[in-house]
Scaffold this motif. Structure first.
Motif: not given
Length: 535
Positions: A456-460, A480-485, A502-507
């Motif tokens: 989830d990012m702005p512009h693209m 792909i990193s995301s907190g929810y998909i 890569l599930h956020k939040p990742y250590d």
């Protein structure tokens, strides 16, 4: 006030001035006397005044007034403390003025006592008008569904921002803990502080997932988890959470595993135990029991979720105040709580029920008033060997080399991730959105060995950027990193060629583990050499 006097109402909520004559209505067949209505079939809706739109179920009787003791508390100086009463009779509903100082008006006429029909308008005080209406149970359900949908949208936005912040804390904390193994962090108090920060951060992650798991189908990992490990983690947290008057006891059979998400399984246990602690204000014993049971031994209450094989039984037993049959029947309903206002949300047990169901399990409750409560979670047993939890693996890892293009709109996330990646030996190119990531890759195509895109990012967004990059260089690994998909979107991305999530939040461990996995997959490909290698 004289009978017949009609003071003006300043209807601020609708932007117009009216008096009681505006409340006169024409009788229609739909507004005939209410007959044979059930107790819950009538409601009062605030049309004008404080809390416009609020609905109140009438039931057998309800009182309108200004005092805090009135079921319908109207914040209107012209309303008496006990102003009027609506009650059900054998033939329908009536309204009675309780000798209020300003009177009660039905459809513009002042009344002492009068029958009520659906559609009647009741004016009280200086600017309050209520509608007497039929209660549509399906409409109530529709409103509740809208609330749940709004909660899901709200929780998604909160989780995205909150997970980013937690990711910064976790990545930096675990990175520092990794450094301590090589000497710079030697103070025992500092190491203990870092461990506490990590524990608190992971607990905050679980709380975020709790809201997601209830509001919408949350993302979960599928791995073999030892219930003994889950109980040990819960016991360590509960020792600091429960009141000292509560004695925590655990009885756990070893080598019992289930397939699921370790964080959500811990969440089940924490929610049940905290709920049990709240039910024991005077203290007592709280027991956690884990055992293996064969399928025929357990009563699944008619469910077909568990169909074969051994069953893992997780029981939480308290000596609290217990529940009567009415409370037991509603205990897993969203927003239902018996705790005092402000003490409970009614989401804890609803969340537990949702997680258990999502893991293919069953939950049941046994309780009597004053006799304590037992919650039992039943889940299919997994394989004998649990998967390795990345948080318990070595944080030092191996040295890597290569160039990583990291795209995330949160600068703190980029900074924390860059620190971890560079310490592991990698060079990092940063992008603040998907469009910049595509431009930077185009100008560094001969150098970039791996791309990490926030979803989830702005512009693209990350998905759009992935398709652009995959078209430019189909062999470059992309994470792909995301907190929810959601499941459908994840499947679509995997089918399109995404090399990992890569599930956020990742250590720091999860980040390096994902990079190493992408490196290994790329190394196994004959047509895609990579520099993400051990030097």
């Amino acid at each position: 006030m004289r009978v017949g006097h009609r003071p003006a109402y300043n209807a601020e909520d609708v932007g117009e001035t009216f008096d009681h004559s505006t409340l006169r209505i024409r009788r229609t067949p739909a507004l005939e006397r209410v007959r044979d209505a059930s107790v819950d079939d009538a409601q009062l809706v605030v049309l004008v005044g404080h809390a416009s739109g609020r609905r109140y179920v009438v039931g057998a009787e309800i009182t309108l007034g200004r005092g805090s003791g009135s079921p319908i508390e109207l914040l209107d100086d012209g309303v008496s403390r006990h102003h009027a009463r609506v009650r059900r009779t054998d033939t329908g509903y009536t309204i009675e003025d309780l000798e209020s100082r300003n009177g009660t008006f039905v459809n513009g006429e002042r009344i002492t006592e009068s029958p009520l029909n659906f559609g009647d308008k009741i004016a009280v005080g200086s600017r309050t008008v209520l509608l007497f209406a039929n209660r549509d149970r399906f409409e109530d359900q529709r409103i509740q569904a809208q609330k749940l949908q709004a909660l899901g949208q709200l929780s998604g936005g909160i989780a995205h921002d909150f997970n980013n912040l937690l990711g910064v804390v976790l990545a930096n904390t675990t990175h520092l803990q990794g450094l301590q193994k090589r000497g710079p962090v030697e103070d025992e108090r500092l190491r203990a502080s870092l461990a506490d920060i990590e524990t608190a951060s992971r607990r905050a992650v679980d709380l975020t997932r709790q809201l997601l798991a209830f509001a919408r189908s949350g993302q979960r990992r599928h791995e073999t988890v030892s219930l003994a490990s889950v109980v040990a983690d819960a016991e360590r947290l509960l020792r600091r959470t429960l009141h000292r008057s509560i004695e925590l006891q655990t009885t756990v059979e070893e080598d019992i595993t289930v397939v699921g998400d370790p964080s959500q399984l811990l969440q089940i246990l924490m929610n049940l135990c905290i709920n049990a602690g709240d039910a024991m204000p005077e203290g007592g014993a709280l027991s956690i029991e884990v055992r293996r049971a064969s399928h025929p031994e357990v009563d699944l209450g008619g469910t077909d979720l568990l169909t074969h094989g051994d069953v893992a039984s997780l029981r939480v037993v308290d000596e609290g105040i217990g529940m009567d049959a009415g409370v037991r029947a509603r205990v897993f309903e969203p927003f239902y709580t018996t705790k005092p206002r402000g003490k409970g949300t009614g989401l804890g047990l609803a969340t537990v029920h949702a997680i258990v169901r999502d893991h293919g399990g069953h939950i049941r409750v046994e309780s009597e008033t004053g006799q304590g409560t037992t919650f039992e979670v039943l889940m299919p047993c997994g394989s004998s060997r649990p998967d390795v939890d990345p948080r318990h693996t070595s944080r030092t890892g191996v040295r890597l080399r290569g160039v990583v293009l990291l795209a995330d709109d949160e600068s703190l996330i980029r900074a924390a991730s860059r620190r971890v990646l560079e310490h592991a030996g990698l060079e990092v190119i940063e992008a603040c959105d998907g469009a910049q990531a595509v431009d930077l890759y185009s100008s560094n195509a001969d150098r970039v060995d791996l791309v990490i895109l926030d979803l989830d990012m702005p512009h693209m967004d990350g998905e759009q950027a992935f398709h652009r990059l995959h078209a430019l260089a189909p062999n470059v690994p992309i994470l792909i990193s995301s907190g929810y998909i959601d499941g459908d979107r994840e499947q679509s991305l995997r089918e399109a060629g995404v090399d990992g999530l890569l599930h956020k939040p990742y250590d720091s461990t999860a980040l390096l583990k994902a990079v190493a996995a992408a490196r290994a997959a790329a190394a196994d490909s004959d047509d895609h050499p990579t520099a993400l290698d051990v030097p």
